[in-house]
Motif scaffolding. Sequence first.
Motif, PDB file in Angstrom:
ATOM      1  N   SER A  95      37.430  78.322  65.800  1.00 49.76           N
ATOM      2  CA  SER A  95      37.477  79.754  65.526  1.00 49.76           C
ATOM      3  C   SER A  95      38.055  79.992  64.135  1.00 49.76           C
ATOM      4  O   SER A  95      38.789  79.151  63.599  1.00 49.76           O
ATOM      5  CB  SER A  95      38.351  80.443  66.588  1.00 49.76           C
ATOM      6  N   ALA A  96      37.721  81.134  63.572  1.00 48.41           N
ATOM      7  CA  ALA A  96      38.295  81.561  62.294  1.00 48.41           C
ATOM      8  C   ALA A  96      38.558  83.057  62.367  1.00 48.41           C
ATOM      9  O   ALA A  96      37.875  83.783  63.100  1.00 48.41           O
ATOM     10  CB  ALA A  96      37.340  81.257  61.134  1.00 48.41           C
ATOM     11  N   LYS A  97      39.552  83.489  61.616  1.00 48.84           N
ATOM     12  CA  LYS A  97      39.794  84.922  61.474  1.00 48.84           C
ATOM     13  C   LYS A  97      39.841  85.233  59.999  1.00 48.84           C
ATOM     14  O   LYS A  97      40.203  84.391  59.176  1.00 48.84           O
ATOM     15  CB  LYS A  97      41.075  85.345  62.183  1.00 48.84           C
ATOM     16  N   MET A  98      39.421  86.443  59.659  1.00 47.43           N
ATOM     17  CA  MET A  98      39.336  86.828  58.255  1.00 47.43           C
ATOM     18  C   MET A  98      39.555  88.315  58.122  1.00 47.43           C
ATOM     19  O   MET A  98      39.389  89.072  59.076  1.00 47.43           O
ATOM     20  CB  MET A  98      37.975  86.443  57.689  1.00 47.43           C
ATOM     21  N   GLY A  99      39.922  88.725  56.920  1.00 43.63           N
ATOM     22  CA  GLY A  99      40.136  90.131  56.629  1.00 43.63           C
ATOM     23  C   GLY A  99      40.805  90.278  55.280  1.00 43.63           C
ATOM     24  O   GLY A  99      40.953  89.306  54.533  1.00 43.63           O
ATOM     25  N   PRO A 100      41.229  91.489  54.952  1.00 44.42           N
ATOM     26  CA  PRO A 100      41.920  91.681  53.673  1.00 44.42           C
ATOM     27  C   PRO A 100      43.254  90.928  53.672  1.00 44.42           C
ATOM     28  O   PRO A 100      43.961  90.906  54.680  1.00 44.42           O
ATOM     29  CB  PRO A 100      42.124  93.188  53.585  1.00 44.42           C
ATOM     30  N   ASN A 101      43.573  90.321  52.528  1.00 41.36           N
ATOM     31  CA  ASN A 101      44.832  89.597  52.413  1.00 41.36           C
ATOM     32  C   ASN A 101      46.020  90.551  52.413  1.00 41.36           C
ATOM     33  O   ASN A 101      47.057  90.242  52.985  1.00 41.36           O
ATOM     34  CB  ASN A 101      44.838  88.739  51.142  1.00 41.36           C
ATOM     35  N   ARG A 102      45.875  91.683  51.785  1.00 39.88           N
ATOM     36  CA  ARG A 102      46.933  92.695  51.687  1.00 39.88           C
ATOM     37  C   ARG A 102      46.285  94.056  51.886  1.00 39.88           C
ATOM     38  O   ARG A 102      45.096  94.231  51.615  1.00 39.88           O
ATOM     39  CB  ARG A 102      47.624  92.663  50.316  1.00 39.88           C
ATOM     40  N   PRO A 103      47.053  95.046  52.298  1.00 38.84           N
ATOM     41  CA  PRO A 103      46.503  96.401  52.413  1.00 38.84           C
ATOM     42  C   PRO A 103      46.439  97.098  51.057  1.00 38.84           C
ATOM     43  O   PRO A 103      46.899  96.563  50.048  1.00 38.84           O
ATOM     44  CB  PRO A 103      47.509  97.096  53.339  1.00 38.84           C
ATOM     45  N   GLY A 104      45.882  98.274  51.042  1.00 41.94           N
ATOM     46  CA  GLY A 104      45.903  99.134  49.848  1.00 41.94           C
ATOM     47  C   GLY A 104      45.345  98.459  48.619  1.00 41.94           C
ATOM     48  O   GLY A 104      44.219  97.963  48.611  1.00 41.94           O
ATOM     49  N   ARG A 105      46.139  98.413  47.573  1.00 39.74           N
ATOM     50  CA  ARG A 105      45.684  97.900  46.272  1.00 39.74           C
ATOM     51  C   ARG A 105      45.446  96.388  46.245  1.00 39.74           C
ATOM     52  O   ARG A 105      44.966  95.851  45.262  1.00 39.74           O
ATOM     53  CB  ARG A 105      46.653  98.314  45.185  1.00 39.74           C
ATOM     54  N   GLY A 106      45.750  95.708  47.331  1.00 46.70           N
ATOM     55  CA  GLY A 106      45.460  94.280  47.432  1.00 46.70           C
ATOM     56  C   GLY A 106      44.294  93.981  48.342  1.00 46.70           C
ATOM     57  O   GLY A 106      43.971  92.810  48.575  1.00 46.70           O
ATOM     58  N   SER A 107      43.644  95.022  48.835  1.00 49.92           N
ATOM     59  CA  SER A 107      42.608  94.824  49.862  1.00 49.92           C
ATOM     60  C   SER A 107      41.268  94.343  49.319  1.00 49.92           C
ATOM     61  O   SER A 107      40.335  94.142  50.086  1.00 49.92           O
ATOM     62  CB  SER A 107      42.413  96.121  50.650  1.00 49.92           C
ATOM     63  N   HIS A 108      41.167  94.118  48.025  1.00 47.28           N
ATOM     64  CA  HIS A 108      39.928  93.586  47.448  1.00 47.28           C
ATOM     65  C   HIS A 108      39.886  92.053  47.485  1.00 47.28           C
ATOM     66  O   HIS A 108      38.903  91.437  47.094  1.00 47.28           O
ATOM     67  CB  HIS A 108      39.746  94.087  46.009  1.00 47.28           C
ATOM     68  N   VAL A 109      40.973  91.433  47.967  1.00 50.94           N
ATOM     69  CA  VAL A 109      41.039  89.981  48.125  1.00 50.94           C
ATOM     70  C   VAL A 109      41.140  89.686  49.621  1.00 50.94           C
ATOM     71  O   VAL A 109      41.973  90.258  50.318  1.00 50.94           O
ATOM     72  CB  VAL A 109      42.237  89.379  47.365  1.00 50.94           C
TER      73      VAL A 109
END
Length: 161
Positions: free
Chosen positions: A63-77
């Motif tokens: 299994s793998a999980k994924m999503g934004p690394n950080r919220p707000g201004r960091g959510s593009h990574v």
Amino acid sequence: MLIRTADDQDWPRIHPFFSAIVAAGETYAYPEGLSLEAARPWWMEPPPGQTVVAVEGDTLLGSAKMGPNRPGRGSHVATGSFMVDPAYQGRGVGRKLGEYVITWAREAGYHGIQFNAVVETNTAAVRLWQSLGFRIIGTVPGAFNHPRHGLVGMHVMFHRL
């Protein structure tokens, strides 16, 4: 091997190898001894992220999980985490999950993928991520208390998309 979105029926099948990997103490700093329900929010990622499973027929391999690394201004990574059932390691499951996460992040418009905590003694994972285009951008010395090696570093790895 099929990679698909995990559903509620998958979690009880993920939890045994999640628990075994966490209990081994070599790759993840999650709390040990979590019950089925207590462990669920540590792995089953809510939107905008997702959790996927690798299956062959009725057999759940990893299994793998994924999503934004950080919220707000960091959510593009993006970020991701991966677990392969120890019974199925060495069969390319981790690579397939890694390729899936890279494609998912690229198609979702992320600018890169950051892994915050790859244990430096997990050399198979480090080699895999490097072969998929990640590079080590720093190592936090002694950040992980390994059961055999003592305090070891945790790599921060990045892949620009």
